[in-house]
Enzyme design. Structure first.
Site, PDB file in Angstrom:
ATOM      1  N   CYS A 113      35.724 -20.223   2.461  1.00 53.06           N
ATOM      2  CA  CYS A 113      37.143 -20.405   2.147  1.00 53.06           C
ATOM      3  C   CYS A 113      38.027 -19.433   2.912  1.00 53.06           C
ATOM      4  CB  CYS A 113      37.370 -20.258   0.646  1.00 53.06           C
ATOM      5  SG  CYS A 113      36.800 -18.682  -0.029  1.00 53.06           S
ATOM      6  N   GLU A 170      39.900 -19.881  -7.640  1.00 50.74           N
ATOM      7  CA  GLU A 170      39.927 -19.520  -6.229  1.00 50.74           C
ATOM      8  C   GLU A 170      39.688 -20.805  -5.469  1.00 50.74           C
ATOM      9  OE1 GLU A 170      38.836 -19.165  -2.646  1.00 50.74           O
ATOM     10  OE2 GLU A 170      37.010 -18.266  -3.467  1.00 50.74           O
ATOM     11  N   LYS A 209      27.749 -23.943 -14.185  1.00 51.50           N
ATOM     12  CA  LYS A 209      27.315 -25.149 -13.484  1.00 51.50           C
ATOM     13  C   LYS A 209      27.502 -24.928 -11.984  1.00 51.50           C
ATOM     14  CE  LYS A 209      29.218 -28.832 -11.988  1.00 51.50           C
ATOM     15  NZ  LYS A 209      28.405 -29.129 -10.762  1.00 51.50           N
ATOM     16  N   GLU A 253      43.158 -28.679   5.148  1.00 54.25           N
ATOM     17  CA  GLU A 253      41.926 -27.899   5.214  1.00 54.25           C
ATOM     18  C   GLU A 253      40.774 -28.793   5.682  1.00 54.25           C
ATOM     19  OE1 GLU A 253      39.467 -24.726   2.478  1.00 54.25           O
ATOM     20  OE2 GLU A 253      40.230 -26.536   1.505  1.00 54.25           O
TER      21      GLU A 253
END
Length: 484
Positions: free
Chosen positions: A295, A261, A185, A388
């Site tokens: 990232c 991750e 997905k 973040e």
């Protein structure tokens, strides 16, 4: 669907293309205009995809040899190459990233992922041990122990919007190489290249059900339906840490293995003895590539005090001069990044460059752009320094000693990637292993060898991907003991 852009976003289940489910809008991040639709997979279709994957494992796909799977991966790679311009156009359309980035990184790496795992399937070592047990009453007291690996089964793969094809293939290739059946997905923001990949896999002749694709949202939708399905044997996910935690809660009900991750708040350490030209160039890349929506991007920069002011001045000038950069992926994400720009000022930051919304005088003014931004002057406990942001922004702060630099780098709940800039070889070897991070680059950034371990520590993830590490996750070791 997405007829407006000359292609159809479709599910791929059991070897056939489908459009089950209500359509949801896709938005061009460059202009803010609606650019088509994609179908939202209902639970019934997700369940069907999982059953199709299981049937493939019990049928033709489960009977394939490593040589046959290796050949299939090469056909997929060749199929991506043959439709290279279609993939580039779809990647740019979905993400708004510069064409050069998609054409030199995303699409070539996607094909490369399949070729890398096709190569790794050849000559993979298996361990064997001659065992002697003196006095063993069962016979000679000798045995042969050897280890084989078998696929985990049905693997759910959830991939993000920032590098849609690259990160999808980074998981699909080793999962298929190890003999698993996949239900993937992609992000609801970026479904196009995943659909093209399904077409390539279909043309490559994989058995029906070996690869399945469903589109849709995450919470209370296709993503949750997939990760909570009891027929899923493993989950591989790349995305933000909060989503990873939600998936883990789903997986816990069935004790499903996970590979995550997740997010990062990545540091760069610039020592006074560094090549300052290289350090500035590298930090521009590590902070502003894909508008910070990677990232691995740097959001915390620590500079040794003797070169701090010069570094900040040069980095700010480079940020102000940037052009040709892409937008944020969505209006919501743009608003999130802008909220951190405002928060930084409220927390007392000095805005060296950026801090707002650019004006282009064309259709991009309706898009989701924010300015490349450099900040200084915040305390380490400021939210802007600790949380973040995932945008084109970094905060630069000074340090005085090597010990302080390492402490600052490690003072984070995240631990994905870090960079160290120094000409001192001894310092590089001292500092790099002490940084609490899955990856440490010295005098470079995002220089990757696909055979090396990739992943993070702390809130940045669980497990490692890349080379043998991915094949180990996607397969189960079985020990066979034969008495001689």
């Amino acid at each position: 669907m997405r007829e407006a852009n000359g292609m159809r976003v479709r599910h791929y289940v059991g070897g056939g293309f489908r459009t089950d489910g209500a359509p949801f809008a896709l938005v061009d991040p460059v202009t803010g205009d609606e650019a088509g639709t994609a179908p939202e997979a209902p639970r019934a279709l997700v369940d069907e995809a999982v059953r199709s994957a299981r049937a493939a494992l019990n049928g033709d796909w489960g009977a394939t040899s490593p040589e046959q799977r290796s050949a299939a991966l090469r056909r997929i790679a060749d199929g991506i190459d043959a439709r290279f311009e279609e993939f580039v156009a779809a990647e740019v359309r979905d993400t708004g990233k510069p064409r050069e980035l998609a054409a030199t990184v995303d699409i070539p790496r996607a094909a490369g992922n399949f070729r890398a795992y096709a190569d790794l399937l050849y000559g993979r070592p298996e361990r064997a041990y001659n065992t002697t047990v003196p006095g063993w009453s069962g016979g000679t007291g000798q045995a042969l122990n050897y280890t084989v690996r078998r696929p985990l089964g049905v693997v759910a793969i959830i991939s993000p919007w920032n590098l849609p094809l690259l990160l999808l293939t980074w998981k699909v290739a080793p999962a298929l190489a190890a003999g698993n059946a996949v239900v993937a997905k992609p992000s609801e923001e970026t479904p196009s290249t995943a659909t093209l990949l399904a077409e390539v896999i279909h043309e490559a002749g994989l058995p029906a059900g070996a690869f399945n694709l469903v589109h849709g949202h995450g919470a209370d939708a296709a993503g949750a339906f997939l990760t909570g399905n009891p027929g899923v044997d493993a989950i591989a996910f790349t995305g933000e840490s909060a989503t990873g935690a939600a998936i883990m809660r789903n997986a816990a009900d069935h004790v499903t293995p996970v590979s995550f991750e997740l997010g990062g708040k990545n540091p760069a350490l610039v020592f006074a003895d560094a090549d300052l030209d290289a350090a500035v160039d590298g930090t521009v890349r590590s902070t502003f590539t894909h508008s910070g929506q990677i990232c691995l991007c740097t959001e915390r920069v620590y500079v040794e005090r003797p070169v701090f002011e010069e570094f900040v001045e040069r980095l700010g000038a480079r940020a102000r001069a940037l052009d040709g950069y892409g937008p944020m992926i969505s209006a919501d994400h743009r608003d999130k990044v802008l909220s951190y720009y405002r928060l930084a000022v409220e927390e007392g930051a000095t805005v060296v460059a950026g801090g707002g919304v650019p004006s282009f005088g064309d259709g991009r003014d309706k898009g989701f752009y924010v300015e490349p931004t450099v900040l200084t002057g915040l305390p380490e406990q400021a939210r802007t320094v600790r949380e973040e942001i995932f945008g084109p922004v970094c905060h630069v702060a000074p340090f005085d000693t090597e010990e302080e630099a390492v402490r600052l780098a490690n003072d984070s709940e995240y631990g994905l990637a870090a960079t160290v800039w120094t000409r001192d070889l001894s310092r590089a070897h001292r500092v790099a292993p002490r940084v609490e991070s899955g990856i440490v680059w010295v005098n470079c950034w995002n220089l990757r060898d696909l055979r090396t371990p990739f992943g993070g520590v702390k809130a940045s993830g669980i497990g490692r991907e890349g080379g043998e590490y991915s094949l180990d996750f996607f397969s189960e070791p079985v020990n066979v003991c034969i008495q001689i």
